[in-house]
Design a protein around this motif. Structure first.
Motif, short mmCIF file in Angstrom:
data_model
loop_
_atom_site.label_atom_id
_atom_site.label_comp_id
_atom_site.label_asym_id
_atom_site.label_seq_id
_atom_site.Cartn_x
_atom_site.Cartn_y
_atom_site.Cartn_z
N ASP A 237 0.82 -1.22 0.00
CA ASP A 237 0.00 0.00 0.00
C ASP A 237 0.85 1.26 0.00
N ALA A 238 1.99 1.25 0.70
CA ALA A 238 2.82 2.45 0.75
C ALA A 238 3.31 2.83 -0.64
N ALA A 239 3.69 1.85 -1.45
CA ALA A 239 4.13 2.14 -2.82
C ALA A 239 2.98 2.73 -3.64
N PHE A 240 1.78 2.17 -3.49
CA PHE A 240 0.59 2.68 -4.17
C PHE A 240 0.36 4.15 -3.79
N MET A 241 0.45 4.45 -2.52
CA MET A 241 0.17 5.81 -2.03
C MET A 241 1.27 6.78 -2.44
N LEU A 242 2.52 6.31 -2.45
CA LEU A 242 3.60 7.18 -2.92
C LEU A 242 3.39 7.58 -4.37
N ALA A 243 2.91 6.64 -5.20
CA ALA A 243 2.67 6.96 -6.60
C ALA A 243 1.53 7.96 -6.75
N LEU A 244 0.49 7.84 -5.94
CA LEU A 244 -0.57 8.85 -5.95
C LEU A 244 -0.01 10.23 -5.60
N ALA A 245 0.85 10.26 -4.57
CA ALA A 245 1.45 11.53 -4.17
C ALA A 245 2.35 12.08 -5.27
N GLN A 246 3.08 11.19 -5.97
CA GLN A 246 3.97 11.65 -7.04
C GLN A 246 3.17 12.30 -8.17
N VAL A 247 2.02 11.73 -8.50
CA VAL A 247 1.19 12.32 -9.54
C VAL A 247 0.67 13.68 -9.10
N LEU A 248 0.21 13.78 -7.86
CA LEU A 248 -0.26 15.07 -7.36
C LEU A 248 0.86 16.12 -7.44
N ASP A 249 2.06 15.70 -7.09
CA ASP A 249 3.21 16.63 -7.12
C ASP A 249 3.60 16.98 -8.55
N ALA A 592 16.54 2.86 11.29
CA ALA A 592 16.59 2.51 9.86
C ALA A 592 15.23 2.05 9.35
N ASP A 593 14.39 1.47 10.24
CA ASP A 593 13.09 0.96 9.80
C ASP A 593 11.97 1.97 9.97
N CYS A 594 12.29 3.22 10.30
CA CYS A 594 11.28 4.29 10.33
C CYS A 594 11.98 5.63 10.25
N PRO A 595 12.31 6.08 9.02
CA PRO A 595 13.03 7.35 8.86
C PRO A 595 12.13 8.56 9.08
N GLY A 596 12.66 9.75 8.77
CA GLY A 596 11.98 10.99 9.12
C GLY A 596 10.80 11.37 8.26
N HIS A 597 10.59 10.71 7.14
CA HIS A 597 9.37 10.92 6.36
C HIS A 597 8.96 9.58 5.77
N PRO A 598 7.71 9.43 5.32
CA PRO A 598 7.27 8.13 4.82
C PRO A 598 8.00 7.73 3.56
N VAL A 599 8.32 6.44 3.48
CA VAL A 599 9.08 5.88 2.37
C VAL A 599 8.53 4.50 2.04
N TRP A 600 9.02 3.93 0.96
CA TRP A 600 8.73 2.53 0.63
C TRP A 600 9.82 1.65 1.24
N LEU A 601 9.41 0.75 2.12
CA LEU A 601 10.30 -0.24 2.71
C LEU A 601 9.72 -1.61 2.41
N GLU A 602 10.48 -2.45 1.77
CA GLU A 602 9.97 -3.76 1.36
C GLU A 602 9.72 -4.64 2.58
N PRO A 603 8.53 -5.27 2.67
CA PRO A 603 8.25 -6.15 3.81
C PRO A 603 9.17 -7.37 3.83
N ASP A 604 9.31 -7.96 5.00
CA ASP A 604 10.13 -9.16 5.13
C ASP A 604 9.48 -10.35 4.43
N GLU A 605 8.15 -10.43 4.49
CA GLU A 605 7.42 -11.55 3.89
C GLU A 605 6.32 -10.98 3.01
N TRP A 606 6.47 -11.13 1.71
CA TRP A 606 5.39 -10.68 0.83
C TRP A 606 5.57 -11.30 -0.55
N LEU A 607 4.52 -11.20 -1.35
CA LEU A 607 4.52 -11.86 -2.65
C LEU A 607 5.39 -11.18 -3.67
#
Length: 757
Positions: A237-249, A592-607
């Protein structure tokens, strides 16, 4: 006919004095829930605890005896049980101090305000000298820590959310990350009088409001919303939301005026969006590779959000995962970029569809409750770190900018709750529960927690005791007279702690010389003196009546309207007083697992991993047939079982690829454990996903605690934190495989008492 309040609704009951003979929804509830059918059928179930029990090894050899969870229990009298427990409490407090006692309770045990198990056990332990406590919750552990840095305390997002009536009249587009689950919106801490979840969505949709549900499950939003279903890979979801934000920007759709006046740190975040910090532009094409959602749909949705009165809402489920801070933070950022925070029907929401209380108008008057007293012990743990605490006494760990140390716990006293439901990696939790010298549990039922205790005391259900109750953000305040006699020898928590207090010399401190009814009258009269000009009947009239309708604010609330109107006069409680898109405080922690602004961090277990260890993403969400694990033996909860097991849902394509058919008994497994479940084939589940609700009572195989015969998904989930910042739980997602179960199915033991000696 008596009215009775539960966490999932209010019902009218008929009783013969011994048991309930009829239960029906309260006539004031426009959307009654079938969960009320669990109450009467569970009251005298064989899994009720009939009298006090002591584990045989503890009784024979004293505190610290091994084999907790495997040995039989010895039924004893109340006199014997309370004498043994008083002696053990005296020993631990004398020899090891209050920091050796963990007061476990989760607050969901009772809908009544006096017989609230958490308040009772904490008041009792405070009278003894204090206890090690927990902070936060399994449901909102990540949100509780993150949101005060970003926008507001989580309770502001819950209790002061924009009213559902305003959304129904003003919102043009709802983008719901994690959906708007009707089953989760059926429950609320303290109780629910009236459910409105389907009603406001139906009214909004009829007016022309569009709903977009971003979830791996199509039915995470009710049919009344007629929602568009977008199903990204779980955990992306974070990647999805970052792309929405990128389009708005990139497309000039972000509200620069709002960002300049009401937020801090947008430039740092925008640099990340544009790829200036890492060389990767977070555009829809980038996100499509991660999420599986077409780039054209991501770009189109961003434009739709910018041209409508849009509510961005994030469910609690998204933050119950590894890196759960990121999509939650991004929900706030998207709403800020749209510039609609503080406008009627727009902005940011957290928990619409996660609990009934969000969007309900908060009463102007709070209801009475029992004071817990002062805890003299300052030591605490984040609630989801209980296994770490028990397994690693004295070990240091980081949390929310602090360096803390796990205490050395010798005695656990649990009243109101079932950690073998809430916690992850249950085989590890079972090992952790062998470490304390003594575990004490007050519970009406033989839950897994009670079966892993040394001293087990049977307590009453709410229908078996006098109380009064009102839900969080609920407008009704109900008297709750006992409907029946207690089951077996069950006693109220208050009666148990009162007798223990007398034995330990703190009786007057705990009871203040009052019986239950004297406490109810005292608390009510104290409350009555604080209600001002609002007319309140005397206690006897209240007790004989059908409840009070509490006064509400003059106009429906709009979240952050005051802040929007004048951010200088009404600043937020964040470090800067503004919405923090970049947080210098969090950045200063250097996690390292929660920097100063929201980012895409790949989950440990995902498809999305190049070679995922297992081929299915399990969604371990909340059940629709009960609240958490409460009353799993009740008729409604049992009605959805398949072959006596919890149902697991799969897409038809995934079932066919494994040769599975609807109704099959299946084995779900990964490297941590395995469980049995009954298969339900359902197109409402995204391909590559399996859905198994939490709350089936943990029923471990006698030779293998990592194998649950009943279908509890927490034998599969990881006991790992969302991040170092929050130490929140990650029980929502894990990778698994599913196969047919071969052989004779093992018998279940959770529906009958454990062995006795």
């Amino acid at each position: 006919m008596s009215v009775h309040l539960t966490h999932w609704g209010t019902f009218e009951a008929v009783s013969d004095g011994e048991r309930l003979t009829g239960v029906r929804a309260w006539r004031g509830d426009p959307e009654p829930m079938p969960l009320i059918d669990n109450v009467a059928s569970a009251q005298h179930h064989p899994a009720r605890i009939t009298q006090p029990h002591v584990r045989k090894g503890w009784l024979d050899h004293g505190p610290g005896a091994p084999a907790r969870g495997d040995e039989p229990f010895v039924p004893v009298s109340w006199e014997t049980a309370l004498d043994l427990l008083a002696g053990e409490l005296r020993r631990v407090y004398r020899d090891h101090g209050a920091e050796a006692v963990y007061g476990g309770s989760y607050g969901w045990a009772s809908a009544g305000r006096f017989h609230h198990a958490q308040s009772q056990v904490h008041r009792f332990l405070n009278c003894l000298g204090g206890y090690v406590r927990h902070v936060n919750s399994y449901s909102l552990g990540t949100s509780t820590v993150l949101l005060p840095y970003v926008i507001a305390d989580v309770n502001v997002l819950l209790n002061k959310a924009t009213a559902k009536s305003v959304l129904a009249e003003q919102t043009e587009l709802v983008v719901a990350f994690g959906g708007l689950s009707p089953k989760n919106a059926a429950v609320s801490p303290g109780g629910v009088s009236r459910h409105h979840n389907r009603g406001w969505m139906s009214a909004a949709q009829a007016r022309g409001c569009r709903f977009v549900s971003v979830s791996p499950l199509r039915d995470d939003t009710p049919a009344e919303a007629q929602a568009e279903w977008i199903a990204p890979r779980p955990g992306s979801d974070a990647a999805f939301m970052l792309a929405l934000a990128q389009v708005l920007d990139a497309d000039g759709l972000a509200d620069s005026g709002f960002l300049d006046r009401y937020t801090v740190g947008y430039a740092r975040f925008a640099s990340y969006l544009r790829g200036e910090t890492d060389g990767i532009v977070k555009d829809p094409e980038w996100a499509s590779e991660i999420t599986g959602v077409p780039a054209t749909r991501i770009r189109g949705l961003a434009h739709e959000m910018a041209t409508a009165r849009t509510l961005v809402t994030v469910s609690w489920s998204l933050q119950r995962a590894r890196h759960g801070e990121q999509p939650l933070w991004l929900g706030v950022v998207l709403a800020a970029m749209l510039g609609q925070i503080g406008l009627p029907g727009g902005g940011f929401g957290h928990g619409y569809g996660s609990t009934a209380l969000v969007g309900e108008p908060a009463p102007r008057i709070s209801v009475p409750r029992l004071k817990q007293g002062r805890n003299a012990v300052s030591t605490y743990i984040p609630v989801a770190r209980i296994a770490d605490m028990l397994l690693n006494p004295g070990a240091p760990y980081d949390y929310n900018g602090e360096r803390l140390t796990y205490p050395d716990i010798r005695l656990v006293y649990w009243a109101g709750g079932n950690p073998f439901h809430h916690h992850q990696d249950l085989a590890r939790l079972r090992e952790a529960f062998t470490r304390p010298e003594t575990v004490v549990v007050n519970d009406p039922f033989w839950t897994a927690t009670a079966r892993h205790a040394d001293i087990v005391l049977p307590v009453t259900m709410t229908i078996e005791r006098d109380d009064f109750g009102s839900g969080q953000n609920d407008r009704m305040f109900f008297p709750m007279p006992a409907l029946t006699e207690p089951h077996g020898q069950a006693r109220d928590d208050y009666a148990i702690f009162a007798e223990l207090s007398d034995r330990l010399g703190i009786g007057k401190d705990f009871t203040e010389g009052r019986t239950t009814m004297e406490w109810l009258r005292h608390l009510y009269d104290e409350w009555k003196d604080t209600t001002g000009d609002w007319p309140v009947p005397d206690f006897d009239e209240f007790w004989a009546g059908d409840g009070l309708e509490l006064p509400l604010a003059d106009k429906p609330q709009v979240a952050f309207a005051d802040f929007r109107a004048d951010p200088d006069q009404h600043p937020l409680t964040t470090p800067t007083g503004k919405i923090e898109i970049f947080s210098s405080t969090i950045d200063g922690y250097a996690y390292a697992d929660c920097p100063g602004h929201p980012v895409w961090l790949e989950p440990d277990e995902w498809l999305g991993s190049p070679e995922p260890r297992f081929a299915l993403q399990l969604v371990a969400n909340q059940p629709k047939s009960r609240l958490h694990s409460q009353l799993d033996v009740g008729a409604h909860s049992q009605s959805i079982k398949i072959a006596g097991r919890e149902p697991v849902r799969m897409n038809p394509s995934d079932a066919a690829a494994r040769g599975l058919r609807d109704g099959d008994l299946v084995r779900i497994f990964n490297d941590r454990g395995a469980c049995l479940a009954g298969l339900a084939v359902d197109e409402a589940v995204r391909p590559g996903v399996a859905q198994l609700s939490t709350g089936a009572w943990y029923d471990p195989d006698p030779t293998d605690p990592s194998f649950c015969r009943h279908g509890n998904p927490n034998v599969l989930t990881a006991d790992a934190p969302s991040s170092t910042l929050s130490q929140g739980c990650t029980g929502q997602l894990t990778l698994v495989e599913i196969e047919p179960y071969a052989g004779t199915p093992p018998q279940l033991s959770v529906s009958r008492p454990p062995a006795t000696a």
